[in-house]
Design an enzyme around this catalytic site. Structure first.
Site, PDB file in Angstrom:
ATOM      1  N   ARG A 153       0.841  -1.205   0.000  1.00 34.29           N
ATOM      2  CA  ARG A 153       0.000   0.000   0.000  1.00 34.29           C
ATOM      3  C   ARG A 153       0.872   1.249   0.000  1.00 34.29           C
ATOM      4  O   ARG A 153       0.650   2.189  -0.744  1.00 34.29           O
ATOM      5  CB  ARG A 153      -0.939  -0.013   1.201  1.00 34.29           C
ATOM      6  CG  ARG A 153      -2.246  -0.741   0.977  1.00 34.29           C
ATOM      7  CD  ARG A 153      -2.101  -2.153   0.409  1.00 34.29           C
ATOM      8  NE  ARG A 153      -3.349  -2.866   0.320  1.00 34.29           N
ATOM      9  CZ  ARG A 153      -3.880  -3.606   1.296  1.00 34.29           C
ATOM     10  NH1 ARG A 153      -3.215  -3.796   2.443  1.00 34.29           N
ATOM     11  NH2 ARG A 153      -5.050  -4.195   1.130  1.00 34.29           N
ATOM     12  N   ASP A 182      -0.073  -6.821  -3.436  1.00 31.36           N
ATOM     13  CA  ASP A 182      -1.471  -6.492  -3.149  1.00 31.36           C
ATOM     14  C   ASP A 182      -2.019  -5.732  -4.345  1.00 31.36           C
ATOM     15  O   ASP A 182      -1.313  -5.543  -5.350  1.00 31.36           O
ATOM     16  CB  ASP A 182      -1.585  -5.681  -1.840  1.00 31.36           C
ATOM     17  CG  ASP A 182      -2.852  -6.054  -1.066  1.00 31.36           C
ATOM     18  OD1 ASP A 182      -3.947  -5.983  -1.669  1.00 31.36           O
ATOM     19  OD2 ASP A 182      -2.754  -6.420   0.124  1.00 31.36           O
ATOM     20  N   HIS A 253      -6.720  -9.841  -3.799  1.00 30.68           N
ATOM     21  CA  HIS A 253      -5.663  -8.829  -3.608  1.00 30.68           C
ATOM     22  C   HIS A 253      -4.645  -8.891  -4.746  1.00 30.68           C
ATOM     23  O   HIS A 253      -3.438  -8.817  -4.508  1.00 30.68           O
ATOM     24  CB  HIS A 253      -4.994  -9.011  -2.245  1.00 30.68           C
ATOM     25  CG  HIS A 253      -5.869  -8.581  -1.090  1.00 30.68           C
ATOM     26  ND1 HIS A 253      -6.119  -7.260  -0.782  1.00 30.68           N
ATOM     27  CD2 HIS A 253      -6.583  -9.295  -0.190  1.00 30.68           C
ATOM     28  CE1 HIS A 253      -6.931  -7.183   0.257  1.00 30.68           C
ATOM     29  NE2 HIS A 253      -7.238  -8.409   0.635  1.00 30.68           N
ATOM     30  N   GLU A 323     -10.060 -12.141   1.920  1.00 30.38           N
ATOM     31  CA  GLU A 323     -10.860 -11.134   1.227  1.00 30.38           C
ATOM     32  C   GLU A 323     -10.885 -11.347  -0.293  1.00 30.38           C
ATOM     33  O   GLU A 323     -10.458 -10.478  -1.058  1.00 30.38           O
ATOM     34  CB  GLU A 323     -10.323  -9.732   1.564  1.00 30.38           C
ATOM     35  CG  GLU A 323     -10.461  -9.418   3.036  1.00 30.38           C
ATOM     36  CD  GLU A 323      -9.870  -8.072   3.439  1.00 30.38           C
ATOM     37  OE1 GLU A 323     -10.451  -7.426   4.318  1.00 30.38           O
ATOM     38  OE2 GLU A 323      -8.832  -7.668   2.880  1.00 30.38           O
ATOM     39  N   TYR A 414      -3.795  -5.120  15.463  1.00 28.27           N
ATOM     40  CA  TYR A 414      -3.642  -4.401  14.195  1.00 28.27           C
ATOM     41  C   TYR A 414      -3.131  -3.001  14.547  1.00 28.27           C
ATOM     42  O   TYR A 414      -3.860  -2.189  15.121  1.00 28.27           O
ATOM     43  CB  TYR A 414      -4.966  -4.349  13.431  1.00 28.27           C
ATOM     44  CG  TYR A 414      -5.123  -5.495  12.439  1.00 28.27           C
ATOM     45  CD1 TYR A 414      -4.573  -6.749  12.717  1.00 28.27           C
ATOM     46  CD2 TYR A 414      -5.795  -5.319  11.233  1.00 28.27           C
ATOM     47  CE1 TYR A 414      -4.702  -7.794  11.806  1.00 28.27           C
ATOM     48  CE2 TYR A 414      -5.926  -6.365  10.321  1.00 28.27           C
ATOM     49  CZ  TYR A 414      -5.376  -7.589  10.608  1.00 28.27           C
ATOM     50  OH  TYR A 414      -5.496  -8.620   9.709  1.00 28.27           O
ATOM     51  N   ASP A 416      -2.458  -0.563  12.679  1.00 29.71           N
ATOM     52  CA  ASP A 416      -3.034   0.577  11.948  1.00 29.71           C
ATOM     53  C   ASP A 416      -4.206   1.177  12.734  1.00 29.71           C
ATOM     54  O   ASP A 416      -4.591   2.317  12.505  1.00 29.71           O
ATOM     55  CB  ASP A 416      -3.464   0.188  10.525  1.00 29.71           C
ATOM     56  CG  ASP A 416      -4.253  -1.110  10.443  1.00 29.71           C
ATOM     57  OD1 ASP A 416      -4.023  -2.019  11.275  1.00 29.71           O
ATOM     58  OD2 ASP A 416      -5.104  -1.217   9.545  1.00 29.71           O
ATOM     59  N   GLU A 466      -2.225   1.603   4.429  1.00 31.39           N
ATOM     60  CA  GLU A 466      -3.024   2.473   3.553  1.00 31.39           C
ATOM     61  C   GLU A 466      -2.894   3.948   3.933  1.00 31.39           C
ATOM     62  O   GLU A 466      -2.783   4.809   3.053  1.00 31.39           O
ATOM     63  CB  GLU A 466      -4.511   2.092   3.627  1.00 31.39           C
ATOM     64  CG  GLU A 466      -4.876   0.788   2.940  1.00 31.39           C
ATOM     65  CD  GLU A 466      -4.841  -0.410   3.871  1.00 31.39           C
ATOM     66  OE1 GLU A 466      -4.100  -0.365   4.886  1.00 31.39           O
ATOM     67  OE2 GLU A 466      -5.532  -1.399   3.587  1.00 31.39           O
TER      68      GLU A 466
HETATM   69  C1  ACM Z   1      -6.419  -8.820   6.465  1.00 24.32           C
HETATM   70  O1  ACM Z   1      -6.366  -7.941   7.330  1.00 24.32           O
HETATM   71  N1  ACM Z   1      -7.194  -8.670   5.408  1.00 24.32           N
HETATM   72  C2  ACM Z   1      -5.637 -10.033   6.574  1.00 24.32           C
END
Ligand code: ACM
Length: 549
Positions: A153, A182, A253, A323, A414, A416, A466
């Site tokens: 990202r 990605d 991705h 995803e 996480y 972020d 991101e």
């Molecule tokens: C993820 O956070 N999509 C692995």
């Protein structure tokens, strides 16, 4: 232990009952490196030599730093355990490790004992350094203590990756999960498919803020690692006893790869030739087509990946698997034909078919596949391990089914996610996860049977970039929380509610000075400096406490 401020906290620290309280390292101090300790000797000479100006030449005797592999320590504390004694009669410092890694972690503790100045790149005071007389006995709780860095990202140039490896090592973390591909960028040179980086590593512009933001940064963004860059990163990690887990995402991705090679996409339902490297954030519908040609293409990619990341230091290879929207496969006559041909029930099984193919492929080449917990859907591939990110649930199911698990639930680790409530956090994402929240994260959920719990290899924190457009923004999100995370992963902490957070905060006072000396742009305890804020850039905060799922 506050006086030594060791982070992560070791198992035991003893001070001598009598005799001197301190000793001095000076120009006569030598390094006496036994078999198997060469990488630590090199590291000590480079890092402590730079910080102190001491020559630290080779030599044995009472003034030496003695490095040894010890079968006793190996038996008691495993290969990463160590015993560190300073001020003994035979050597100034003795570090005995259960294996080469244990010696290295002991050397990291030695650096902490030398004070924050030991983290500088050149000496700021006189040459001699005082060291407290102590015995430290230590070993990690988990064998997998990781950080995932998303370099897709926003690209982290190679020197920034090496810097993060040093930061991991300074916190006794031993796994670097390298998120290399990605939708927004392909970052690893693949010789047989040059357009992956020629085209796939660049985008014309980037969304500035969360995807709901109306703003764009019109500066083209990109970059990639050459194969020699990758070899250097892997070797640099190995010198620091860090294993690297390369991640190449399939089947979702993948827009950057499809932009480079449109035939990889579902060409019967989208005009993939008009796709570009994605310039905004979110879950992307452009996924790989389930064709034999796509399998062969990615086998070629993985062949080069296996060559660059040798089995000794990269036993695991991450294939993503998260995803992957199924809309294109539902709409695509070719994908539907494929489902019928393969005798599969639905699109979920098509996803599993992709993953199983590469599970067998990697296993046949002596590696283990790891993927995000979506790889459980439609049947988990044999031998595969799971990164449990959507909570504990995927990891629990996988562990109960006998699969190895790395716990990295988004609700907890996480990085972020924003660090405080209020308007000052830069581009605030998701739930508030404070330093204390991370300190109270427990990787092993209650109620697991001992057999299932044994499948929890460990834990890692994930950094999705991101809204982190440069190194300072990454530092801000990662620190100081990575210090708390390191203690969770390494130390023998009690249950979350019984953890002595005030004592940890006390030790952090010294640790901030270490981070200062290293030039880490962490979030200050009192909140961000004005230059660290991003007023007017839309994030996506979520209110309340995240569910403990
Ligand atoms: C993820 O956070 N999509 C692995």
């Amino acid at each position: 232990m506050t006086d030594l401020a060791l982070i992560p906290a070791p198992r035991t620290v003893e001070h001598p009952a009598d005799g001197p309280r301190h000793l001095t390292l000076d120009a006569r101090t030598t390094i006496d490196a036994g078999p198997g300790t060469g990488s630590t000797a090199r590291w000590l000479r480079t890092v402590l030599g730079a910080a102190t100006g001491l020559p630290l030449t080779d030599g044995a005797g009472p003034g030496s730093v003695r490095l040894r592999i010890s079968p006793d320590v190996a038996r008691a504390d495993g290969p990463e355990g160590y015993r560190l004694t300073t001020g003994g009669p035979e050597a100034a410092v003795v570090i005995e490790g259960g294996g080469p890694a244990g010696v290295f972690w002991g050397a990291q503790t030695l650096r902490q004992l030398l004070g924050p100045e030991a983290y500088r790149g050149a000496p700021v005071g006189g040459g001699a350094r005082e060291l407290p007389c102590v015995t430290v006995e230590d070993r990690p709780r988990f064998g997998w203590r990781g950080l995932m860095l998303d370099v897709s990202r926003h690209f982290t140039p190679k020197d920034g990756v090496l810097r993060y490896l040093d930061l991991l090592a300074a916190h006794k973390l031993n796994v670097f999960h390298f998120h290399l591909t990605d939708d927004q960028g392909w970052r690893i040179e693949i010789k047989r498919h040059p357009r992956l980086t020629e085209v796939g590593s660049w985008r014309a512009r980037s969304k500035w803020g969360h995807r709901a933001s109306p703003l764009w940064d019109d500066t083209p963004h990109g970059g990639f690692y050459t194969q020699d860059d990758i070899r250097e990163i892997v070797a640099y990690a190995a010198e620091r006893h860090i294993t690297v887990v390369p991640e190449i995402d399939i089947p979702g991705h993948s827009q950057a790869a499809i932009a480079a090679y449109p035939e990889l996409g579902n060409t019967d339902v989208v005009d993939t030739a008009s796709l570009t490297v994605w310039d905004t954030w979110g879950v992307n519908p452009n996924v790989l087509a389930p064709t034999e040609a796509v399998l062969r293409f990615y086998e070629g990619v993985f062949e080069e990946v296996l060559d660059l990341f040798p089995a000794a230091t990269s036993p695991f290879v991450h294939v993503g698997g998260d995803e992957c929207p199924k809309d294109q496969w539902k709409a695509s006559p070719a994908a539907q034909d494929r489902i019928r041909e393969l005798g599969l029930a639905d699109e979920n099984e098509l996803q599993s078919w992709f993953i199983r193919h590469f599970d067998r492929w990697l296993t046949a080449r002596g590696r283990r596949l790891i993927g995000w917990d979506e790889i459980l859907e439609g049947g988990l591939a044999e031998g595969a391990a799971v990164s449990s990110w959507r909570g504990y649930g995927g990891g629990i199911a996988a562990a109960n089914a006998g699969h190895d698990v790395v716990m990295c639930p988004e609700q907890h680790v996480y990085l972020d996610y924003r660090q405080a409530p209020g308007d000052e956090e830069p581009v605030p994402i998701a739930y508030v996860r404070t330093l204390e929240d991370v300190y109270r994260f427990e990787p092993v959920p209650p109620g697991l049977s001992p057999e299932a719990a044994a499948h929890i290899l460990g834990t890692q924190a994930n950094v999705w970039t991101e809204v982190m457009e440069n190194r300072s923004r990454v530092d801000y999100q990662v620190f100081p929380r990575l210090a708390a995370f390191a203690e969770v992963a390494w130390s023998a902490l009690p249950a979350p509610e019984a953890r002595d957070y005030p004592a940890f905060e006390g030790r952090m006072t010294t640790h901030y000075r270490r981070l200062d000396a290293l030039g880490v742009d962490y979030r200050p305890p009192a909140g961000p400096y004005a230059r660290q804020q991003r007023p007017g850039i839309i994030g996506r905060p979520r209110e309340g406490t995240p569910p403990n799922v």
